[in-house]
Motif scaffolding. Structure first.
Motif, mmCIF file in Angstrom:
data_model
loop_
_atom_site.group_PDB
_atom_site.id
_atom_site.type_symbol
_atom_site.label_atom_id
_atom_site.label_comp_id
_atom_site.label_asym_id
_atom_site.label_seq_id
_atom_site.Cartn_x
_atom_site.Cartn_y
_atom_site.Cartn_z
ATOM 1 N N ILE A 93 0.848 -1.194 0.000
ATOM 2 C CA ILE A 93 0.000 0.000 0.000
ATOM 3 C C ILE A 93 0.878 1.237 0.000
ATOM 4 N N VAL A 94 0.651 2.088 -0.965
ATOM 5 C CA VAL A 94 1.301 3.395 -0.997
ATOM 6 C C VAL A 94 0.161 4.411 -0.990
ATOM 7 N N LYS A 95 -0.147 4.905 0.186
ATOM 8 C CA LYS A 95 -1.313 5.784 0.351
ATOM 9 C C LYS A 95 -1.220 6.998 -0.567
ATOM 10 N N ASP A 96 -2.357 7.377 -1.102
ATOM 11 C CA ASP A 96 -2.462 8.485 -2.052
ATOM 12 C C ASP A 96 -1.757 8.178 -3.369
ATOM 13 N N PHE A 97 -1.564 6.887 -3.644
ATOM 14 C CA PHE A 97 -0.977 6.472 -4.921
ATOM 15 C C PHE A 97 -1.650 5.190 -5.414
ATOM 16 N N ILE A 98 -1.271 4.033 -4.851
ATOM 17 C CA ILE A 98 -1.826 2.768 -5.344
ATOM 18 C C ILE A 98 -1.999 1.756 -4.215
ATOM 19 N N ILE A 99 -2.842 0.745 -4.482
ATOM 20 C CA ILE A 99 -2.886 -0.461 -3.656
ATOM 21 C C ILE A 99 -2.526 -1.624 -4.578
ATOM 22 N N GLN A 100 -1.682 -2.519 -4.097
ATOM 23 C CA GLN A 100 -1.128 -3.573 -4.952
ATOM 24 C C GLN A 100 -1.457 -4.941 -4.379
ATOM 25 N N GLY A 101 -1.921 -5.854 -5.232
ATOM 26 C CA GLY A 101 -2.296 -7.188 -4.787
ATOM 27 C C GLY A 101 -1.723 -8.271 -5.665
ATOM 28 N N VAL A 158 -5.101 2.147 -8.973
ATOM 29 C CA VAL A 158 -4.740 3.534 -8.686
ATOM 30 C C VAL A 158 -5.753 4.129 -7.703
ATOM 31 N N GLN A 159 -5.252 4.678 -6.606
ATOM 32 C CA GLN A 159 -6.136 5.328 -5.635
ATOM 33 C C GLN A 159 -6.271 6.821 -5.885
ATOM 34 N N PHE A 181 -15.261 2.667 -5.053
ATOM 35 C CA PHE A 181 -14.069 3.507 -4.877
ATOM 36 C C PHE A 181 -13.765 3.740 -3.397
ATOM 37 N N ASP A 182 -14.800 3.740 -2.572
ATOM 38 C CA ASP A 182 -14.592 3.908 -1.135
ATOM 39 C C ASP A 182 -13.807 2.740 -0.551
ATOM 40 N N VAL A 183 -13.940 1.563 -1.157
ATOM 41 C CA VAL A 183 -13.194 0.392 -0.700
ATOM 42 C C VAL A 183 -11.704 0.568 -0.982
ATOM 43 N N ILE A 184 -11.392 1.142 -2.137
ATOM 44 C CA ILE A 184 -9.987 1.436 -2.458
ATOM 45 C C ILE A 184 -9.392 2.319 -1.363
ATOM 46 N N ASP A 185 -10.124 3.354 -0.987
ATOM 47 C CA ASP A 185 -9.628 4.292 0.025
ATOM 48 C C ASP A 185 -9.484 3.634 1.392
ATOM 49 N N LYS A 186 -10.414 2.749 1.738
ATOM 50 C CA LYS A 186 -10.325 2.048 3.031
ATOM 51 C C LYS A 186 -9.091 1.157 3.075
ATOM 52 N N ILE A 187 -8.822 0.467 1.990
ATOM 53 C CA ILE A 187 -7.622 -0.373 1.944
ATOM 54 C C ILE A 187 -6.364 0.489 2.015
ATOM 55 N N ALA A 188 -6.383 1.610 1.322
ATOM 56 C CA ALA A 188 -5.224 2.512 1.327
ATOM 57 C C ALA A 188 -4.961 3.103 2.708
ATOM 58 N N ASN A 189 -5.980 3.135 3.547
ATOM 59 C CA ASN A 189 -5.842 3.685 4.903
ATOM 60 C C ASN A 189 -5.453 2.639 5.937
ATOM 61 N N GLU A 190 -5.201 1.419 5.498
ATOM 62 C CA GLU A 190 -4.777 0.364 6.420
ATOM 63 C C GLU A 190 -3.473 0.752 7.125
ATOM 64 N N THR A 191 -3.363 0.368 8.387
ATOM 65 C CA THR A 191 -2.116 0.545 9.124
ATOM 66 C C THR A 191 -1.083 -0.448 8.609
ATOM 67 N N LEU A 192 0.123 0.039 8.313
ATOM 68 C CA LEU A 192 1.174 -0.837 7.792
ATOM 69 C C LEU A 192 1.911 -1.528 8.933
ATOM 70 N N ASP A 193 2.655 -2.582 8.593
ATOM 71 C CA ASP A 193 3.276 -3.397 9.636
ATOM 72 C C ASP A 193 4.498 -2.747 10.277
ATOM 73 N N GLY A 194 4.917 -1.607 9.752
ATOM 74 C CA GLY A 194 6.039 -0.889 10.352
ATOM 75 C C GLY A 194 7.379 -1.223 9.754
ATOM 76 N N ASN A 195 7.456 -2.327 9.014
ATOM 77 C CA ASN A 195 8.709 -2.745 8.399
ATOM 78 C C ASN A 195 8.674 -2.667 6.878
ATOM 79 N N SER A 196 7.497 -2.512 6.330
ATOM 80 C CA SER A 196 7.352 -2.504 4.881
ATOM 81 C C SER A 196 6.067 -1.774 4.533
#
Length: 211
Positions: A93-101, A158-159, A181-196
């Motif tokens: 996840i790169v917030k304000d850019f993309i979500i990648q799966g 693309v978010q 589109f709201d789902v894209i934003d919710k995923i982009a707002n996920e808390t990251l694991d701190g290492n990646s």
């Protein structure tokens, strides 16, 4: 400042063990760089679907695949029908850019890729198919890849509403989110694991082919 890139992602930790034997055949088809184009042209004619539902714990997205990118469309449908993506999650996840799966920590994901010879798809750049909010696009290697061939196993959505024209002609757009589109934003707002850029809690993927 250089615009952000999208790259293939490697797992954050060693893969988890799953109940699949090393000798189990997941894929019966033989796909290689020699036959990849003809294989998916043939497969696409027999499997013309373009409407998908992407289910996550944050809700669902409706996606339309483009007929203008026949190899990417057919490959995506092929991997869905063979169960690949439903073993994966949004892993970058790169917030304000993309979500990648398209990746996960399960060893079965690597097994799929190995049995499919880690094939790549020839680029299908189209002037009228561009990176915009909700665009579904393919990742690729940025080194030793002069023809910009796509990695079929990983995708990004693309978010942002910000101009992403620097991605055009670099990654093949092969679909578009039409609802959720709201789902894209919710995923982009996920808390990251701190290492990646991996979410702290996996956002698993489940695809359903609608038509």
């Amino acid at each position: 400042m250089e615009p952000p890139k999208v790259v293939e992602k490697k797992q954050k930790t060693p893969p988890k063990t799953v109940t699949v034997s090393e000798n189990e055949i997941l894929i019966k088809d033989i796909i290689s760089q020699k036959n990849v184009r003809q294989f998916f042209l043939n497969y696409g004619r027999k499997n013309p679907e373009t409407k998908l539902l992407l289910k996550t714990r944050h809700g669902n997205m409706n996606i339309t695949l483009y007929k203008e990118t026949p190899l990417h469309r057919a490959s995506f449908i092929y991997l869905i029908k063979n169960g690949y993506y439903n073993k994966t999650c949004f892993h970058r996840i790169v917030k304000d850019f993309i979500i990648q799966g398209g990746w996960s920590e399960q060893t079965i994901v690597s097994t799929y890729r190995t049995q499919l010879n880690n094939y790549r798809i020839p680029a299908e750049f189209r002037k009228n198919v561009v990176h915009k909010r909700g665009a579904l696009s393919a990742t690729r290697r940025w080194v030793e890849n002069p023809y910009k061939m796509s990695n079929p196993f990983e995708f990004f959505i693309v978010q942002t509403n910000v101009d992403c024209s620097h991605l055009n002609g670099e990654h093949t757009v092969f679909g578009q989110v039409t609802k959720g589109f709201d789902v894209i934003d919710k995923i982009a707002n996920e808390t990251l694991d701190g290492n990646s850029e991996w979410p702290e809690v996996d956002v698993n993927i489940e695809f359903e082919i609608l038509e």
